[in-house]
Write a protein that holds these residues in place. Structure first.
Motif, PDB file in Angstrom:
ATOM      1  N   UNK A   8       0.697  -1.129   0.012  1.00 19.52           N
ATOM      2  CA  UNK A   8       0.142   0.004  -0.008  1.00 19.52           C
ATOM      3  C   UNK A   8       0.846   1.302  -0.186  1.00 19.52           C
ATOM      4  N   UNK A   9       1.935   1.185   0.830  1.00 25.90           N
ATOM      5  CA  UNK A   9       2.555   2.435   1.180  1.00 25.90           C
ATOM      6  C   UNK A   9       4.068   2.468   0.388  1.00 25.90           C
ATOM      7  N   UNK A  16       1.358  11.626  -9.309  1.00 24.27           N
ATOM      8  CA  UNK A  16      -0.493  11.495  -9.017  1.00 24.27           C
ATOM      9  C   UNK A  16      -0.405   9.865  -9.593  1.00 24.27           C
ATOM     10  N   UNK A  17       0.193   9.402 -10.439  1.00 22.42           N
ATOM     11  CA  UNK A  17       0.180   8.214 -10.983  1.00 22.42           C
ATOM     12  C   UNK A  17       0.162   7.063  -9.607  1.00 22.42           C
ATOM     13  N   UNK A  18       0.675   7.381  -8.567  1.00 23.18           N
ATOM     14  CA  UNK A  18       0.841   6.524  -7.545  1.00 23.18           C
ATOM     15  C   UNK A  18      -0.560   6.277  -7.021  1.00 23.18           C
ATOM     16  N   UNK A  19      -1.514   7.017  -7.241  1.00 23.68           N
ATOM     17  CA  UNK A  19      -2.724   6.993  -6.624  1.00 23.68           C
ATOM     18  C   UNK A  19      -3.772   6.617  -7.611  1.00 23.68           C
ATOM     19  N   UNK A  22      -6.465   8.797  -9.281  1.00 22.98           N
ATOM     20  CA  UNK A  22      -7.514   9.137  -8.346  1.00 22.98           C
ATOM     21  C   UNK A  22      -7.395  10.681  -7.587  1.00 22.98           C
ATOM     22  N   UNK A  23      -8.397  11.693  -8.089  1.00 23.98           N
ATOM     23  CA  UNK A  23      -8.345  12.871  -7.586  1.00 23.98           C
ATOM     24  C   UNK A  23      -9.054  13.057  -6.096  1.00 23.98           C
ATOM     25  N   UNK A  24      -8.178  12.507  -5.273  1.00 26.68           N
ATOM     26  CA  UNK A  24      -8.771  12.069  -3.857  1.00 26.68           C
ATOM     27  C   UNK A  24      -9.243  13.528  -3.001  1.00 26.68           C
ATOM     28  N   UNK A  68      -1.782  17.578  -1.207  1.00 23.76           N
ATOM     29  CA  UNK A  68      -1.457  16.532  -0.020  1.00 23.76           C
ATOM     30  C   UNK A  68      -1.033  15.205  -0.470  1.00 23.76           C
ATOM     31  N   UNK A  69      -0.198  14.507   0.152  1.00 22.49           N
ATOM     32  CA  UNK A  69       0.229  13.253   0.077  1.00 22.49           C
ATOM     33  C   UNK A  69      -0.360  12.043   1.026  1.00 22.49           C
TER      34      UNK A  69
END
Length: 144
Positions: A8-9, A16-19, A22-24, A68-69
């Motif tokens: 997960x981490x 932003x590809x790490x997520x 998704x525009x969280x 934010x991260x």
């Protein structure tokens, strides 16, 4: 549980590809404070959670913006169940997320919050695993 957390981490950067794109920070499906148990030091810490597009992100505080991260993210489609866990932890408003290999525990501020999170995560599990199943069926069809 360590392998899920590492998956997960692990290896996060500023892309932003790490997520998964998704525009969280924008129009999440659910947000709120939950207390979660640490991976290595088993203390309980309060974190701000954001559920969006099949991913459950958590942050140290609730001021989530484009820059934010996340402190971590769980791909909800890999979860098999989201259910109450008061009897397991002997704590009120506790619930768990389980994968084939691991279980993560959370504590909500109220019974209603716990039920709302379980329902939202459960919906996300169904919605996001259905799309995986559909693509697998297409793949199997193409092989024959």
């Amino acid at each position: 549980m360590a392998s899920l957390w590492r998956a997960v981490i692990g290896g996060q950067s500023n892309n932003s590809d790490d997520y998964g794109g998704v525009e969280f920070w924008s129009n999440p499906e659910r947000t709120g404070w939950l207390t979660k148990q640490g991976e290595y030091i088993k203390t309980w810490r309060r974190r701000w959670f954001v559920l969006k597009q099949g991913k459950l992100f958590w942050f140290k505080d609730s001021d989530v913006t484009r820059v934010s991260r996340p402190r971590g993210v769980v791909p909800v489609a890999s979860c098999l169940t989201a259910k109450g866990a008061e009897d397991v932890l002997n704590k009120q408003n506790a619930f768990e997320l389980s994968t084939r290999d691991e279980t993560m525990y959370f504590i909500a501020d109220s019974e209603k919050e716990k039920e709302d999170w379980i329902n939202s995560i459960g919906r996300s599990i169904v919605q996001n695993s259905r799309s995986v199943t559909d693509s697998e069926i297409v793949d199997y069809d193409n092989k024959h």
